[in-house]
Structure formats: C-alpha cells, structure tokens
Design an enzyme around this catalytic site. Structure first.
Site, PDB file in Angstrom:
ATOM      1  N   ASP A 184     -28.751  11.324-102.137  1.00  0.00           N
ATOM      2  CA  ASP A 184     -27.575  10.796-102.283  1.00  0.00           C
ATOM      3  C   ASP A 184     -26.593  11.832-102.572  1.00  0.00           C
ATOM      4  O   ASP A 184     -26.641  12.727-102.120  1.00  0.00           O
ATOM      5  CB  ASP A 184     -27.792   9.932-103.616  1.00  0.00           C
ATOM      6  CG  ASP A 184     -26.842   8.699-103.879  1.00  0.00           C
ATOM      7  OD1 ASP A 184     -25.568   9.005-103.322  1.00  0.00           O
ATOM      8  OD2 ASP A 184     -27.207   7.676-104.163  1.00  0.00           O
ATOM      9  N   HIS A 227     -25.098  13.157 -99.586  1.00  0.00           N
ATOM     10  CA  HIS A 227     -23.786  12.330 -99.331  1.00  0.00           C
ATOM     11  C   HIS A 227     -22.401  13.195 -99.612  1.00  0.00           C
ATOM     12  O   HIS A 227     -21.648  12.237 -99.742  1.00  0.00           O
ATOM     13  CB  HIS A 227     -24.016  11.119-100.115  1.00  0.00           C
ATOM     14  CG  HIS A 227     -24.950  10.175 -99.658  1.00  0.00           C
ATOM     15  ND1 HIS A 227     -25.430   8.791-100.115  1.00  0.00           N
ATOM     16  CD2 HIS A 227     -26.115  10.407 -98.635  1.00  0.00           C
ATOM     17  CE1 HIS A 227     -26.434   8.212 -99.366  1.00  0.00           C
ATOM     18  NE2 HIS A 227     -26.845   9.249 -98.567  1.00  0.00           N
TER      19      HIS A 227
END
Ligand SMILES: *[C@@H]1O[C@H](CO)[C@@H](O)[C@H](O)[C@H]1NC(C)=O
Ligand SMILES: *[C@@H]1O[C@H](CO)[C@@H](O)[C@H](O)[C@H]1NC(C)=O
Ligand SMILES: *[C@@H]1O[C@H](CO)[C@@H](O)[C@H](O)[C@H]1NC(C)=O
Length: 398
Positions: free
Chosen positions: A223, A246
């Site tokens: 993430d 991310h």
C-alpha cells in the site's frame, strides 16, 4: 527539556550497558520462537516504565526469536526517556484465531500509548507474519468470514518525543507503523518490506499528529509507503526510497463530509520505483476544510503509473456526482521532479469545479514515457497556479 537532551544523547551514543541490564530474559522470556513471550515482555516494560533505576530500559537480545501477541506499552512512565533496544527478532503470532479483538475491532500488535520520551532502536527485526491475515482479507477473499481490520505492527498513540531508529519491519498484517495523536516523532533509518500484493500494508500512516519526520528509510509495501491522514501538521519525508507500493499519499481525506486540516507537508529527495503512484493527493467529494502548504522537491520516478496526481474525486468513481463541497487544496509545490511514467497521463491534476485547486506551482519537471509507452501528457481540471523553468509534458495549469 531534560528528557529531550537525554534522548538526543542516547540516540547518538547508544547506551548498551544500560540496556543489557534490563534484558527481557530477566523477566522469564524464552526466545526460542515457539514459547509465547508476551507476558515476559509486558513485565519488562512495566518495570522499565515505573522501576527504580534512573533511566528505564528494555533490552531484547540478539540471536533469539520472541513469539508475541498484543503488547501494550502504556505510559505515562515515571522514568523518561525510556530506552527500548531491540537486537533480536520479534515475531507476531501468525494464527489470526489466537488474537483477541480490541476496541472497535482494532487489534494492535505493539502499541506505545501516552509515552513521553522514547528511544526505540537496535539491529533487530520485527516480523508481523501477516500472511494468515492477508489470506482472509475481504479485498482479495470476500465472503462471510473475511476481515477488513488486522493487527497494526507498531502504533504510537498520544506519545511525545519519540525516536524510532534503524529497526527492520516486515510482513505486517496491516499498516507497519501508525502514528496517531502524537507530537515530535522521528523515524530514521528504518527498512520496511512486505509483498506488493499484501492488502493495506502501509509503511507509515500518520494521523492527528504534528512535528513528525521520516528520513533515510526504505519502503517496499502493498500500500502507501507513507500515508498522511487528517489533522497532520508539519511532517517531513526525506531521503526515502519507495517501491513497490502506492507512493506517498496525502489522503484520502474528507470521506463522509468530514472537515479536513492538513498543513505543512514536505516530501523531498525521494525515489519512487515501480510504484502505482508517486506524489499523490486524494480527497473525497463532499469534504470540507483544507490541504495546504504541500511541497514535493527533488523526486525521481522510475516506471511509475501516476507520477504526479491530485484526485478530488477519490472513492466515487465511476458514478461521481458533483457535490456542493470539496476539500480546498492550495499552495502545492512540485519542484525538480524527473523520471519515467508507466501511463500516458504523467501529470493528472483533477480538481473540483466547486472548489478549485489554487496556488499550484511547478518548476523543473521532466517526465518521459517508460518503455512501451509512446508519449506522456498532462491533464488538469480547475487548477490555478503558475510554473517556472522547463515543464515536460507541458503544463496545463492556468
Ligand atoms: C506508572 O506510574 C504512573 C504514575 O504513577 C502511572 O500513571 C502509570 O499507570 C504507571 N504505569 C505502569 C505501567 O505501571
Ligand atoms: C516542524 O517539525 C520539526 C521536527 O520534525 C521541528 O524541528 C520544527 O521546529 C517544526 N516546525 C514548526 C514550525 O513547528
Ligand atoms: C535515489 O536514487 C539516486 C539515483 O540512483 C541515488 O543517487 C540516491 O541516493 C537515491 N536516494 C536515496 C534516498 O537512496
């Protein structure tokens, strides 16, 4: 003030002689990776926190593996600063059935609460053994028994004057480090590593905190490398490598119409390699408040999907309706950013017609297509600001 001076002193010199004196072995820890050492570590903390020596310390020795469930390192402590040294390996219990649910379903693994003055460092490894949790996570395994919330590896809640240094983190069940309600937290030289496919494994998530720094650290996660929540003021992220992951995200913010206050965020000297996003700001339609004073400087991208992105329509696709409100995004600077984009739109600034982004500044941007991409472009909606120097692809800021 004295504790701050001591913290700096200890952070620079280390205090091994003190640490060894308070080894968790003294409290009955076994360290064979099989026995549950939770209660021994809890006792070691309680005694360090309120013991009779001048400086409290906890030492987790090298060459051993400690199997652990939830630990609450709670203050306030009589002694400060607390010197917590981890040279060995700490492993989270891998079977989700052996964990008890916490408040609101949230389960912390290692949580520091209301601690003022903490130096947490060492050559050790924290292993979240998260696979058992990833395998029942609703994102990838929807069903009646799936879960959204899994243990956060290390939480600082309502803490002040914290230094976290040189530890390695891997395979957290969820976020690796969570900083909430805290001030003056400094994270340095940490290495965080989880598989790209692991759900919600943010590197560091920060919320309701101020004066936080993250520096000289490497993140490879499933993430955000760093994710910035609401009520964050004065955060710097510098000399960081991010990827896979991310990116560094401000947001998502303003979900459910909440009022947002995020200010003074500086992201500098960061490399993004193979990430889905680079410099990202994302807000939900319908929120209020502001995100302002955000600076991205000296950033390199290599094969990044969305190198520069503002998304004021987060979470509403594909059926976004224009609401009357939007979080105001202003004073955002992008400077000295270069590298390659894995998608054609290398710069995407999508702001809301109800509350345009203002005072967006760009200087010296040079983005080119990654292998297999023909060319790159930029798109803007409702972005007001200015540019200086060369901007590639050409800017669409008005
Ligand atoms: C330590 O002492 C403080 C102050 O007396 C108290 O508030 C706190 O609960 C104690 N903490 C522990 C872990 O015993
Ligand atoms: C911002 O935080 C840093 C620590 O990261 C601190 O040194 C600095 O004084 C803070 N700045 C303001 C304006 O409070
Ligand atoms: C980022 O990459 C550049 C070029 O490879 C390298 O010189 C620099 O040290 C890297 N930055 C960090 C924080 O490691």
């Amino acid at each position: 003030m004295l504790d701050l001076v001591l913290i700096v002193f200890v952070a620079v010199l280390g205090l091994p002689w003190l640490s060894y004196g308070e080894s968790v072995m003294k409290y009955g820890a076994v360290g064979d990776g099989i026995s549950d050492d939770t209660s021994a570590l809890q006792k070691a903390w309680d005694s360090a926190c309120n013991g009779s020596s001048k400086i409290g310390s906890v030492y987790v020795p090298a060459g051993k593996v400690f199997l652990l469930k939830s630990l609450h390192f709670t203050g306030p402590c009589k002694l400060k600063p607390l010197i917590f040294t981890i040279d060995g390996e700490m492993k989270a219990q891998s079977d989700p059935n052996k964990w008890q649910k916490g408040e609101n379903g949230i389960i912390p693994w290692l949580i520091f609460e209301r601690v003022e003055g903490l130096v947490l460092s060492g050559r050790g490894l924290l292993d979240g053994q998260g696979k058992g949790w990833w395998d029942i996570h609703c994102r990838d395994h929807p069903g009646p028994n799936c879960i959204w919330l899994a243990p956060t590896m290390m939480t600082f809640s309502n803490c002040r004057n914290v230094i976290l240094k040189s530890l390695r983190f891997r395979n957290s069940a969820q976020s690796h480090i969570l900083v909430m309600g805290s001030q003056n937290v400094h994270i340095k030289d940490v290495k965080i590593k989880s598989p790209e496919i692991s759900p919600n494994t943010d590197g560091v998530h920060i919320t309701s905190s101020s004066d936080v720094s993250i520096t000289h650290s490497d993140f490879a996660t499933g993430d955000d490398c760093v994710s910035i929540g609401d009520q964050v003021h004065n955060l710097s992220v510098t000399f960081v490598n991010c990827g896979p992951g991310h990116g560094v995200s401000v947001g998502s913010l303003g979900r459910g119409g909440t009022e947002v206050e995020v200010e003074d965020i500086r992201v500098a000297h960061v490399n993004f390699t193979g990430t889905t996003n680079g410099a990202r700001i994302k807000t939900w339609p319908g929120g209020t408040g502001y995100v302002r004073g955000i600076e991205f400087f000296d950033i390199r991208f290599s094969n990044v999907q969305n190198p520069i992105i503002i998304d004021q329509f987060y979470g509403c696709a594909p059926n976004c309706v224009q609401t009357e409100k939007a979080v105001h995004i202003e004073k955002v600077k992008y400077m000295k950013m270069s590298g390659t984009s894995r998608t054609e739109v290398a710069m995407k600034l999508e702001c809301s017609g109800k509350n345009a982004c203002s005072n967006v500044f760009m200087r010296d941007i040079d983005l080119s297509p990654a292998n297999g991409i023909g060319s790159v472009s930029s798109t803007c909606s409702f972005v007001q600001g200015s540019t200086q120097g060369t901007i590639r692809p050409s800017s669409c800021i008005q």
